[in-house]
Write a protein that holds these residues in place. Structure first.
Motif, PDB file in Angstrom:
ATOM      1  N   LEU A   1       0.842  -1.195   0.000  1.00  0.00           N
ATOM      2  CA  LEU A   1       0.000   0.000   0.000  1.00  0.00           C
ATOM      3  C   LEU A   1       0.882   1.252   0.000  1.00  0.00           C
ATOM      4  CD1 LEU A   1      -3.018   0.934   0.243  1.00  0.00           C
ATOM      5  CD2 LEU A   1      -2.559   1.199   2.673  1.00  0.00           C
ATOM      6  N   PRO A   2       0.958   1.958  -1.141  1.00  0.00           N
ATOM      7  CA  PRO A   2       1.735   3.215  -1.145  1.00  0.00           C
ATOM      8  C   PRO A   2       0.951   4.309  -0.421  1.00  0.00           C
ATOM      9  CG  PRO A   2       1.111   2.510  -3.389  1.00  0.00           C
ATOM     10  CD  PRO A   2       0.339   1.681  -2.433  1.00  0.00           C
ATOM     11  N   THR A   3       1.606   5.029   0.484  1.00  0.00           N
ATOM     12  CA  THR A   3       0.956   6.133   1.198  1.00  0.00           C
ATOM     13  C   THR A   3       1.937   7.306   1.213  1.00  0.00           C
ATOM     14  OG1 THR A   3       1.901   5.743   3.387  1.00  0.00           O
ATOM     15  CG2 THR A   3      -0.039   4.431   2.812  1.00  0.00           C
ATOM     16  N   LYS A   4       1.485   8.443   1.709  1.00  0.00           N
ATOM     17  CA  LYS A   4       2.427   9.564   1.779  1.00  0.00           C
ATOM     18  C   LYS A   4       3.482   9.342   2.862  1.00  0.00           C
ATOM     19  CE  LYS A   4      -0.078  12.818   4.663  1.00  0.00           C
ATOM     20  NZ  LYS A   4      -0.624  14.139   4.797  1.00  0.00           N
ATOM     21  N   TYR A   5       3.281   8.302   3.666  1.00  0.00           N
ATOM     22  CA  TYR A   5       4.258   7.970   4.712  1.00  0.00           C
ATOM     23  C   TYR A   5       5.187   6.821   4.290  1.00  0.00           C
ATOM     24  CZ  TYR A   5       0.779  10.536   7.406  1.00  0.00           C
ATOM     25  OH  TYR A   5      -0.097  11.489   7.851  1.00  0.00           O
ATOM     26  N   GLY A   6       5.056   6.336   3.063  1.00  0.00           N
ATOM     27  CA  GLY A   6       5.891   5.232   2.597  1.00  0.00           C
ATOM     28  C   GLY A   6       5.027   4.097   2.049  1.00  0.00           C
ATOM     29  N   VAL A   7       5.720   3.067   1.556  1.00  0.00           N
ATOM     30  CA  VAL A   7       4.993   1.920   0.990  1.00  0.00           C
ATOM     31  C   VAL A   7       4.913   0.838   2.065  1.00  0.00           C
ATOM     32  CG1 VAL A   7       4.899   0.200  -0.857  1.00  0.00           C
ATOM     33  CG2 VAL A   7       5.899   2.461  -1.303  1.00  0.00           C
TER      34      VAL A   7
ATOM     35  N   LEU B   1       0.064  -2.551   9.352  1.00  0.00           N
ATOM     36  CA  LEU B   1       0.844  -1.836   8.325  1.00  0.00           C
ATOM     37  C   LEU B   1       2.310  -1.951   8.716  1.00  0.00           C
ATOM     38  CD1 LEU B   1      -1.277   1.434   8.191  1.00  0.00           C
ATOM     39  CD2 LEU B   1      -1.038  -0.187   6.316  1.00  0.00           C
ATOM     40  N   LEU B   2       3.083  -2.608   7.877  1.00  0.00           N
ATOM     41  CA  LEU B   2       4.507  -2.833   8.185  1.00  0.00           C
ATOM     42  C   LEU B   2       5.363  -2.017   7.228  1.00  0.00           C
ATOM     43  CD1 LEU B   2       6.918  -4.476   9.428  1.00  0.00           C
ATOM     44  CD2 LEU B   2       6.417  -6.245   7.712  1.00  0.00           C
TER      45      LEU B   2
ATOM     46  N   SER C   1       2.038   8.922  14.618  1.00  0.00           N
ATOM     47  CA  SER C   1       2.657   7.589  14.637  1.00  0.00           C
ATOM     48  C   SER C   1       3.191   7.234  13.260  1.00  0.00           C
ATOM     49  CB  SER C   1       1.639   6.518  15.038  1.00  0.00           C
ATOM     50  OG  SER C   1       1.008   6.878  16.208  1.00  0.00           O
ATOM     51  N   LEU C   2       2.389   7.503  12.227  1.00  0.00           N
ATOM     52  CA  LEU C   2       2.838   7.187  10.872  1.00  0.00           C
ATOM     53  C   LEU C   2       4.062   8.034  10.514  1.00  0.00           C
ATOM     54  CD1 LEU C   2      -0.651   6.773   9.163  1.00  0.00           C
ATOM     55  CD2 LEU C   2       1.030   4.959   9.561  1.00  0.00           C
ATOM     56  N   GLU C   3       4.088   9.288  10.995  1.00  0.00           N
ATOM     57  CA  GLU C   3       5.257  10.143  10.727  1.00  0.00           C
ATOM     58  C   GLU C   3       6.503   9.597  11.421  1.00  0.00           C
ATOM     59  OE1 GLU C   3       2.685  14.227  10.311  1.00  0.00           O
ATOM     60  OE2 GLU C   3       4.242  14.181  11.866  1.00  0.00           O
ATOM     61  N   ARG C   4       6.323   9.150  12.681  1.00  0.00           N
ATOM     62  CA  ARG C   4       7.487   8.622  13.430  1.00  0.00           C
ATOM     63  C   ARG C   4       8.028   7.368  12.751  1.00  0.00           C
ATOM     64  NH1 ARG C   4       7.106  10.034  19.022  1.00  0.00           N
ATOM     65  NH2 ARG C   4       8.767   8.571  19.518  1.00  0.00           N
ATOM     66  N   ILE C   5       7.115   6.515  12.286  1.00  0.00           N
ATOM     67  CA  ILE C   5       7.525   5.280  11.615  1.00  0.00           C
ATOM     68  C   ILE C   5       8.226   5.631  10.291  1.00  0.00           C
ATOM     69  CG2 ILE C   5       6.634   3.197  10.464  1.00  0.00           C
ATOM     70  CD1 ILE C   5       4.487   3.079  12.745  1.00  0.00           C
ATOM     71  N   ALA C   6       7.690   6.630   9.587  1.00  0.00           N
ATOM     72  CA  ALA C   6       8.302   7.041   8.312  1.00  0.00           C
ATOM     73  C   ALA C   6       9.703   7.606   8.541  1.00  0.00           C
ATOM     74  CB  ALA C   6       7.416   8.070   7.627  1.00  0.00           C
ATOM     75  N   GLU C   7       9.865   8.410   9.620  1.00  0.00           N
ATOM     76  CA  GLU C   7      11.197   8.969   9.926  1.00  0.00           C
ATOM     77  C   GLU C   7      12.218   7.862  10.135  1.00  0.00           C
ATOM     78  OE1 GLU C   7      10.711  11.286  13.477  1.00  0.00           O
ATOM     79  OE2 GLU C   7       9.426  12.713  12.411  1.00  0.00           O
ATOM     80  N   LYS C   8      11.795   6.806  10.830  1.00  0.00           N
ATOM     81  CA  LYS C   8      12.699   5.675  11.124  1.00  0.00           C
ATOM     82  C   LYS C   8      12.820   4.722   9.958  1.00  0.00           C
ATOM     83  CE  LYS C   8      13.776   5.154  15.736  1.00  0.00           C
ATOM     84  NZ  LYS C   8      14.514   4.161  16.518  1.00  0.00           N
ATOM     85  N   LYS C   9      11.945   4.891   8.988  1.00  0.00           N
ATOM     86  CA  LYS C   9      11.852   3.983   7.831  1.00  0.00           C
ATOM     87  C   LYS C   9      11.597   2.543   8.278  1.00  0.00           C
ATOM     88  CE  LYS C   9      14.763   6.647   4.638  1.00  0.00           C
ATOM     89  NZ  LYS C   9      14.952   7.824   5.456  1.00  0.00           N
ATOM     90  N   ASN C  10      11.035   2.400   9.448  1.00  0.00           N
ATOM     91  CA  ASN C  10      10.774   1.055   9.974  1.00  0.00           C
ATOM     92  C   ASN C  10       9.739   1.136  11.090  1.00  0.00           C
ATOM     93  OD1 ASN C  10      12.033  -1.294  12.171  1.00  0.00           O
ATOM     94  ND2 ASN C  10      11.483  -1.872  10.094  1.00  0.00           N
TER      95      ASN C  10
END
Ligand SMILES: Nc1nc2c(ncn2[C@@H]2O[C@H](COP(=O)(O)OP(=O)(O)OP(=O)(O)O)[C@@H](O)[C@H]2O)c(=O)[nH]1
Length: 253
Positions: A12-18, A38-39, A75-84
């Motif tokens: 699922l591509p999102t603005k926070y990553g795939v 969502l992983l 939360s999605l932003e924090r996960i995107a920052e860490k790329k994980n």
């Protein structure tokens, strides 16, 4: 122990990553609710985890009655920052009472009831959420240790009891000082300020083997009481305790 089955997995591509996106159901759930994981990236040790309970009004409509939408995006932003990281989206709307009942609770809140009293008045418990499905999904994905984004002690305890190693990270929204949220949350659930505070403290120190007992004796003859609206005449009343009475009672616990 809840068992789950994977219904589907897709990118699922999102603005926070795939995100690798999984849908799970508990076959025993009469409502057949589809919970989503969502992983981002791969499963790793101490990966960021957010367990988010569905809030249609906050997450989708941007309601400002709660900070759910903001927590989800943060939360999605924090996960995107860490790329994980992983976001579990659990379908337990309105702390488990469902959307219609949550909206009815909002009406009661507008009449002056707090969130807990509103739920109780509608015939529900204060909080019906359960995190067993979250544990089952994490086990399915072989997640063994996490950095959990939360202020909710119930989530922490469920994961810890399931043997998942956990570091807690507070999630700070614009709703105020989140360092107080653990206490505030439980205080509301308890419905009584002091009892909630003691319960919060109990959650914090229980795992260290420290037991918290609340002693709420009512009015005690003291300088503190005098400074808080009590008169000399009040101090002479026989139904006011002496400090020694409280001290004598403590060892009995
Ligand atoms: N019944 C009821 N549910 C509410 C109310 N406000 C928010 N909710 C629900 O509370 C849930 C929010 O849960 P979470 O996002 O997991 O937040 P939390 O339990 O405070 O925990 P953390 O954010 O992890 O600290 C959603 O299901 C919302 O619909 C309310 O006033 N009444």
């Amino acid at each position: 122990m809840v068992s789950i089955i994977e219904k589907v997995c897709t990118k699922l591509p999102t603005k926070y990553g795939v995100y690798t996106t999984f849908l799970f159901v508990d076959p025993e759930d009469s409502l057949q609710r589809e919970h989503c994981a969502l992983l981002l990236g791969t499963v790793q040790k101490n990966m960021l985890l957010r367990i988010h309970s569905e809030c249609f009004t906050g997450d989708v409509l941007g309601s400002t009655r709660c900070d759910c939408g903001e927590q989800l995006r943060l939360s999605l932003e924090r996960i995107a920052e860490k790329k994980n990281g992983i976001l579990l989206y659990l379908r337990q709307e309105g702390r488990g009472i469902g959307l219609a009942e949550k909206l009815r609770a909002y009406n009661l809140q507008d009449e002056g009831y707090d969130t807990v009293d509103a739920n109780l008045r509608l015939g529900h418990q204060a909080d019906l959420r359960n995190y067993d499905v979250a544990v089952a999904i994490l086990q399915y994905l072989h997640v063994t240790s996490v950095d959990l984004l939360t202020n909710n002690p119930n989530k922490m305890h469920t994961l810890e009891e399931a043997g998942i190693i956990l570091n807690k990270h507070e999630i700070k929204t614009t709703w105020g000082d989140e360092s107080l949220v653990v206490q505030a949350d439980i205080s509301t659930v308890a419905g009584v300020e002091e009892a909630g505070f003691a319960q919060a403290l109990d959650y914090e120190v229980r795992r260290k083997g420290i037991k918290v007992t609340l002693i709420a004796p009512g009015s005690v003859r003291s300088n503190f009481a005098m400074g808080h609206g009590r008169s000399q005449k009040d101090m002479k009343r026989c139904d006011i305790l002496n400090p020694e009475d409280v001290a004598d009672a403590v060892p009995k616990f």
